[in-house]
Motif scaffolding. Sequence first.
Motif: not given
Length: 130
Positions: A29-34, A50-58, A107-119
């Motif tokens: 998952f080195s290139n995936s948001a977690m 949460a952390r974006s895939w690149s790590g540039t955004r937390t 979009r930043s708000s998406y990281y705060y919801t379960p929606d983008i996470y599949d595992y």
Amino acid sequence: QVQLVESGGGLVQAGGSLRLSCAASGRTFSNSAMGWFRQAPGKEREFVAARSWSGTRTYYADSVKGRFTISRDTAKNTLNLEMNSLKPEDTAVYYCAADSKLTTFYRSSYYYTPDIYDYWGQGTLVTVSS
């Protein structure tokens, strides 16, 4: 088969620290948001960090900002959550989550919801005593 396995939970006194880890297997998952979510007894699951895939955004929930730090160990394919100055209200089962998509920014708000996470992992219990 993709698996996320959390570890590091336990009982700690208020003001103490814990370090949670999430080990991924089946793919990298080195290139995936977690991210990390938690669920306290009798409450709904809530976003922690949460952390974006690149790590540039937390991203952090206001309740943990300044106390918790999310990081990734690429070599070990793990996601970590350093938790300091723990409070009784941090007591919960903590879940690790990962996006199946690669190199995708949201979009930043998406990281705060379960929606983008599949595992999702099975969770690890953190209990903070007063």
